[in-house]
Design an enzyme around this catalytic site. Structure first.
Site, PDB file in Angstrom:
ATOM      1  N   VAL A  22      42.771  34.351  39.341  1.00  0.00           N
ATOM      2  CA  VAL A  22      42.268  33.233  39.877  1.00  0.00           C
ATOM      3  C   VAL A  22      42.938  32.042  38.955  1.00  0.00           C
ATOM      4  O   VAL A  22      43.470  30.872  39.324  1.00  0.00           O
ATOM      5  CB  VAL A  22      41.129  32.984  40.087  1.00  0.00           C
ATOM      6  CG1 VAL A  22      40.752  31.668  40.576  1.00  0.00           C
ATOM      7  CG2 VAL A  22      40.825  34.008  41.508  1.00  0.00           C
ATOM      8  N   TYR A  52      29.385  45.499  45.142  1.00  0.00           N
ATOM      9  CA  TYR A  52      30.079  44.175  45.814  1.00  0.00           C
ATOM     10  C   TYR A  52      29.030  43.393  46.555  1.00  0.00           C
ATOM     11  O   TYR A  52      28.204  44.105  47.543  1.00  0.00           O
ATOM     12  CB  TYR A  52      31.332  44.437  46.514  1.00  0.00           C
ATOM     13  CG  TYR A  52      32.028  43.171  46.572  1.00  0.00           C
ATOM     14  CD1 TYR A  52      32.494  42.369  45.648  1.00  0.00           C
ATOM     15  CD2 TYR A  52      32.513  42.649  48.005  1.00  0.00           C
ATOM     16  CE1 TYR A  52      33.364  41.177  45.595  1.00  0.00           C
ATOM     17  CE2 TYR A  52      33.341  41.496  48.135  1.00  0.00           C
ATOM     18  CZ  TYR A  52      33.671  40.658  46.975  1.00  0.00           C
ATOM     19  OH  TYR A  52      34.384  39.742  47.190  1.00  0.00           O
ATOM     20  N   ARG A 105      39.075  33.389  26.120  1.00  0.00           N
ATOM     21  CA  ARG A 105      38.301  34.063  24.796  1.00  0.00           C
ATOM     22  C   ARG A 105      39.260  34.445  23.731  1.00  0.00           C
ATOM     23  O   ARG A 105      38.873  34.676  22.448  1.00  0.00           O
ATOM     24  CB  ARG A 105      37.084  35.072  25.218  1.00  0.00           C
ATOM     25  CG  ARG A 105      35.999  35.042  26.005  1.00  0.00           C
ATOM     26  CD  ARG A 105      35.334  36.236  26.585  1.00  0.00           C
ATOM     27  NE  ARG A 105      36.247  36.754  27.649  1.00  0.00           N
ATOM     28  CZ  ARG A 105      35.949  38.041  28.064  1.00  0.00           C
ATOM     29  NH1 ARG A 105      34.640  38.662  27.869  1.00  0.00           N
ATOM     30  NH2 ARG A 105      36.803  38.496  29.060  1.00  0.00           N
TER      31      ARG A 105
END
Lengths: 328, 328
Positions: free
Chosen positions: B154, B53, B174
């Site tokens: 999100v 991260y 997708r």
């Protein structure tokens, strides 16, 4: 009758350009008739003749994004210009010609003692450099700006305008022989576009937080500039010499808050008000008059030698710009 | 004594996490003691445990970027919270634990009737979605926003918040089976991430000038969003599921004035004032209370089953989020 260059189809510039003649009309109300004195061959001119530019004119078209001219006669109602005055041609005029009749209000008057060739190059590269230095970040005296293609017409203007504004420039070039030349022009540091030099940027700037980088190359060179920017910094792209797309590691955007923008002078001219244009050209004309904004010239050609002119302008590793110098 | 998850070195989450115990201290002046009720497993939690991260904690560390808790007791000088109140945990608290003593001023109080699991997911994805919709462009009711990874946590928040604000969302996914699901959630159009569907964006938006696109994929998917944006539009990257750098054709920047930005919620929390945070959480809590901001849940696990929890959270094609549901 006066001479004018035109292209009726896009293609290789030396092949598609033709030298033609036209009669210059008398100026109508608010117009002036101009004799064009000099006009450079810019990369965008070449791209447009090739049909590879972002904005293509309807054909036939006359190339030439900028140039300098002398007022020959003024039509009724023109109070701001008189015969003999020198002016910069307006955007879209097509400067590769001997004569032009156009609206007086679109012209920028320049001092009579300005060098003609330098004046002919004052409307494209210098405002590009100045606007990129001022429109994206608020830089203060002592701040650094990074740029690649630092030996280009715009790059040399960035060095000189940055210096005049008290900014430091760190310049990236591909050829080592350019380093002393750009340092003499006012660059604070000049490095080569290779990994070990790019890694030294922090050291060369004394660890300064660099908030603006100007990119005319694209590809890996642009990524190198982005890597050297401080968090929240802005990468402005105005050219793509490598013809490679910008590659931006996602982490640069998410974690480093990199801002990626583009600059196109044509858009600025389309949107800028007279009040916004005034100070830009005032600053550039003052710098040019003081000899603090100069671009080296490799050669000038008459209009009739257009094939040699555009061929020379497309050569890499020139020592300076190529311009048309009209006989008038 | 209460239970807490920690990792002492980064690596595969199921391998490096350990279940430990600690004694929760009594609250000092200005502090409260909390019982944590639920906490989700977010992609950023996994990335942080893996050491991948943008911001890594010092070790040992307790994962968990968000969660919901109940106030057990308040220390001296605490007037804003009482035992029994429900609160959202502050950034950096490490929510994968049963108990926590922390400063009262960092906590966001929420209504008692809010669904516990939905409340546990209110501090990361919903503000990310809301801030991306509001901080980069001024969108008006009827405007469109594009997004890829539209089925993510999100992405689903973007659909619901956009709808509540009168904005239209065009969503790229997708898997075709997601299309009816996201349409039911409020998406105005859902297309597949393939060339022919991306080429239909202008048609699907009725030719609207789209000024904002949200990207959590990178690579070709991001380039497709950029191509669909109107001149002057902004592409905001907040994730990189494809692990491919953003490729931006230079012409998009120069001629189309594309603006490329990144969003990172951690940076917003670091810089936002209390006055800036208030309206953001007020809007999100109001939407959640009205049932207009929901995220599907696939499964909940007790803290002790952490290996199964993080493994399930890393599977693709889940039907919803994975959360820890503490026994308390």
């Amino acid at each position: 009758m006066s001479r004018i260059l035109r292209y009726h189809s896009t293609g290789r510039p030396a092949d598609v350009l033709t030298l033609e003649t036209e009669s210059a009309p008398d100026p109508a109300v608010g117009e002036v008739r101009l004799t064009v004195l000099a006009a450079p061959v810019n990369p965008a001119d070449i791209n447009q003749i090739e049909g590879k530019y972002g904005k293509q004119p309807s054909l036939p078209a006359t190339p030439g994004a900028e140039g300098v001219a002398r007022v020959e006669s003024a039509g009724p109602g023109v109070s701001t210009l008189s015969p003999g005055d020198l002016v910069l041609l307006p955007p879209g005029a097509g400067s590769w010609r001997e004569s032009l009749t156009t609206a007086a209000q679109d012209l920028v008057r320049i001092p009579a003692d300005l060098d003609i060739l330098q004046a002919a190059m004052l409307r494209v590269n210098p405002p590009t450099a100045l606007l990129m230095l001022t429109q994206y970040t608020d830089l203060n005296a002592g701040d650094w700006v990074l740029q690649n293609a630092a030996n280009s017409g715009v790059g040399r203007c960035v060095i000189q305008i940055a210096k005049a504004r008290g900014l430091h420039s760190l310049c990236v070039v591909r050829r080592p022989e350019l380093i002393p030349e750009l340092e003499a022009l006012g660059a604070d540091a000049v490095i080569l576009d290779r990994r070990e030099d790019m890694a030294s940027i922090r050291e060369r700037t004394g660890g300064a937080k660099v908030r603006l980088a100007l990119n005319a190359v694209g590809g890996d060179s642009a990524t190198g500039l982005a890597a050297a920017l401080a968090p929240g910094g802005t990468l402005v792209t105005y050219g793509a010499m490598s013809k490679q797309a910008l590659k931006v590691p996602n982490g640069f955007l998410i974690f480093k808050d990199l801002r990626v923008r583009g600059f196109w002078l044509t858009r600025w001219f389309e949107n800028a008000t007279v009040e916004e244009r005034g100070p830009v050209f005032d600053e550039l004309i003052a710098l040019a008059s003081a000899g603090r904004l100069t671009v080296p010239v490799e050669n000038t050609w008459p209009l009739g030698e257009f094939a040699a002119a555009v061929d020379q302008a497309q050569r890499e590793a020139r020592s300076g710009k190529i311009l048309f110098r009209m006989s008038a």
